[in-house]
Design a protein around this motif. Structure first.
Motif, PDB file in Angstrom:
ATOM      1  N   GLY A   1      -5.912  43.711 -18.697  1.00 43.58           N
ATOM      2  CA  GLY A   1      -6.731  44.431 -19.661  1.00 43.58           C
ATOM      3  C   GLY A   1      -7.021  43.650 -20.917  1.00 43.58           C
ATOM      4  N   ASN A   2      -6.754  42.351 -20.926  1.00 44.03           N
ATOM      5  CA  ASN A   2      -7.015  41.518 -22.099  1.00 44.03           C
ATOM      6  C   ASN A   2      -8.420  40.934 -22.028  1.00 44.03           C
ATOM      7  N   VAL A   3      -9.088  40.865 -23.174  1.00 39.51           N
ATOM      8  CA  VAL A   3     -10.438  40.297 -23.241  1.00 39.51           C
ATOM      9  C   VAL A   3     -10.334  38.772 -23.209  1.00 39.51           C
ATOM     10  N   PHE A   4     -11.188  38.136 -22.398  1.00 40.98           N
ATOM     11  CA  PHE A   4     -11.246  36.684 -22.402  1.00 40.98           C
ATOM     12  C   PHE A   4     -12.698  36.224 -22.294  1.00 40.98           C
ATOM     13  N   GLU A   5     -12.928  35.007 -22.780  1.00 44.81           N
ATOM     14  CA  GLU A   5     -14.255  34.386 -22.725  1.00 44.81           C
ATOM     15  C   GLU A   5     -14.122  33.087 -21.951  1.00 44.81           C
ATOM     16  N   GLU A   6     -15.153  32.790 -21.197  1.00 44.21           N
ATOM     17  CA  GLU A   6     -15.151  31.558 -20.411  1.00 44.21           C
ATOM     18  C   GLU A   6     -16.577  31.011 -20.360  1.00 44.21           C
ATOM     19  N   ASP A   7     -16.690  29.697 -20.471  1.00 44.37           N
ATOM     20  CA  ASP A   7     -18.006  29.061 -20.357  1.00 44.37           C
ATOM     21  C   ASP A   7     -18.459  29.094 -18.912  1.00 44.37           C
ATOM     22  N   CYS A   8     -19.715  29.404 -18.717  1.00 41.26           N
ATOM     23  CA  CYS A   8     -20.307  29.354 -17.374  1.00 41.26           C
ATOM     24  C   CYS A   8     -21.104  28.060 -17.299  1.00 41.26           C
ATOM     25  N   TYR A   9     -20.978  27.368 -16.204  1.00 42.81           N
ATOM     26  CA  TYR A   9     -21.709  26.117 -16.035  1.00 42.81           C
ATOM     27  C   TYR A   9     -23.004  26.420 -15.324  1.00 42.81           C
ATOM     28  N   MET A  10     -24.076  25.895 -15.913  1.00 38.68           N
ATOM     29  CA  MET A  10     -25.397  26.143 -15.368  1.00 38.68           C
ATOM     30  C   MET A  10     -25.780  24.978 -14.463  1.00 38.68           C
ATOM     31  N   GLY A  11     -26.224  25.296 -13.290  1.00 38.88           N
ATOM     32  CA  GLY A  11     -26.537  24.260 -12.333  1.00 38.88           C
ATOM     33  C   GLY A  11     -27.988  24.022 -12.134  1.00 38.88           C
ATOM     34  N   MET A  53     -16.094  46.762 -12.995  1.00 36.07           N
ATOM     35  CA  MET A  53     -15.128  45.703 -13.287  1.00 36.07           C
ATOM     36  C   MET A  53     -15.646  45.062 -14.561  1.00 36.07           C
ATOM     37  N   PRO A  54     -15.178  45.486 -15.714  1.00 37.69           N
ATOM     38  CA  PRO A  54     -15.828  45.136 -16.979  1.00 37.69           C
ATOM     39  C   PRO A  54     -15.992  43.633 -17.212  1.00 37.69           C
ATOM     40  N   PHE A  55     -17.229  43.194 -17.106  1.00 35.05           N
ATOM     41  CA  PHE A  55     -17.583  41.833 -17.476  1.00 35.05           C
ATOM     42  C   PHE A  55     -19.046  41.799 -17.863  1.00 35.05           C
ATOM     43  N   ALA A  56     -19.399  40.782 -18.628  1.00 36.63           N
ATOM     44  CA  ALA A  56     -20.784  40.573 -19.029  1.00 36.63           C
ATOM     45  C   ALA A  56     -21.045  39.078 -19.105  1.00 36.63           C
ATOM     46  N   VAL A  57     -22.228  38.678 -18.678  1.00 33.15           N
ATOM     47  CA  VAL A  57     -22.660  37.291 -18.783  1.00 33.15           C
ATOM     48  C   VAL A  57     -23.705  37.254 -19.887  1.00 33.15           C
ATOM     49  N   LEU A  58     -23.486  36.379 -20.870  1.00 38.02           N
ATOM     50  CA  LEU A  58     -24.385  36.280 -22.012  1.00 38.02           C
ATOM     51  C   LEU A  58     -24.960  34.871 -22.101  1.00 38.02           C
ATOM     52  N   VAL A  59     -26.193  34.783 -22.589  1.00 39.56           N
ATOM     53  CA  VAL A  59     -26.890  33.501 -22.702  1.00 39.56           C
ATOM     54  C   VAL A  59     -27.444  33.367 -24.113  1.00 39.56           C
ATOM     55  N   LYS A  60     -27.335  32.150 -24.652  1.00 40.27           N
ATOM     56  CA  LYS A  60     -27.931  31.825 -25.947  1.00 40.27           C
ATOM     57  C   LYS A  60     -28.804  30.594 -25.754  1.00 40.27           C
TER      58      LYS A  60
END
Length: 99
Positions: free
Chosen positions: A89-99, A36-43
């Motif tokens: 099938g559209n690419v989207f970006e979403e902020d992940c909240y860090m707890g 299920m194409p997704f990736a979590v990225l961190v900076k």
């Protein structure tokens, strides 16, 4: 459950290009799933030299206070985002909240 019927090779290429652009901007892949194409990225946030900023603030008679606050509150925070393909099938970006 419908299994990725709208995902074409072109949309997978867009997904891969989006991730590649994020990596060029300093992000690192933490988690990736190809089924299920997704990736979590961190900076990681930037380190702030408060001694130097205090000196600049004193030299500029307090004018540097607002940029210093911005650097302290916004730039130094770690950013975590999710890049994925939705049902269509559209690419989207979403902020992940860090707890």
């Amino acid at each position: 459950m419908i299994k990725n019927q709208f995902i074409t090779q072109e949309k997978l290429n867009d997904f891969t290009n989006t991730i590649a652009n994020k990596i060029k901007n300093g992000f690192v892949i933490v988690e990736k799933n190809d089924k299920m194409p997704f990736a979590v990225l961190v900076k990681e946030g930037k380190k702030i030299n408060h001694s130097f900023n205090f000196f600049v603030c004193c030299v500029t008679f307090g004018v540097w206070t607002l940029p210093w606050l911005y650097l302290s509150q916004v730039s130094c925070k770690t950013k975590k985002i999710l890049v994925a393909l939705d049902e269509d099938g559209n690419v989207f970006e979403e902020d992940c909240y860090m707890g």
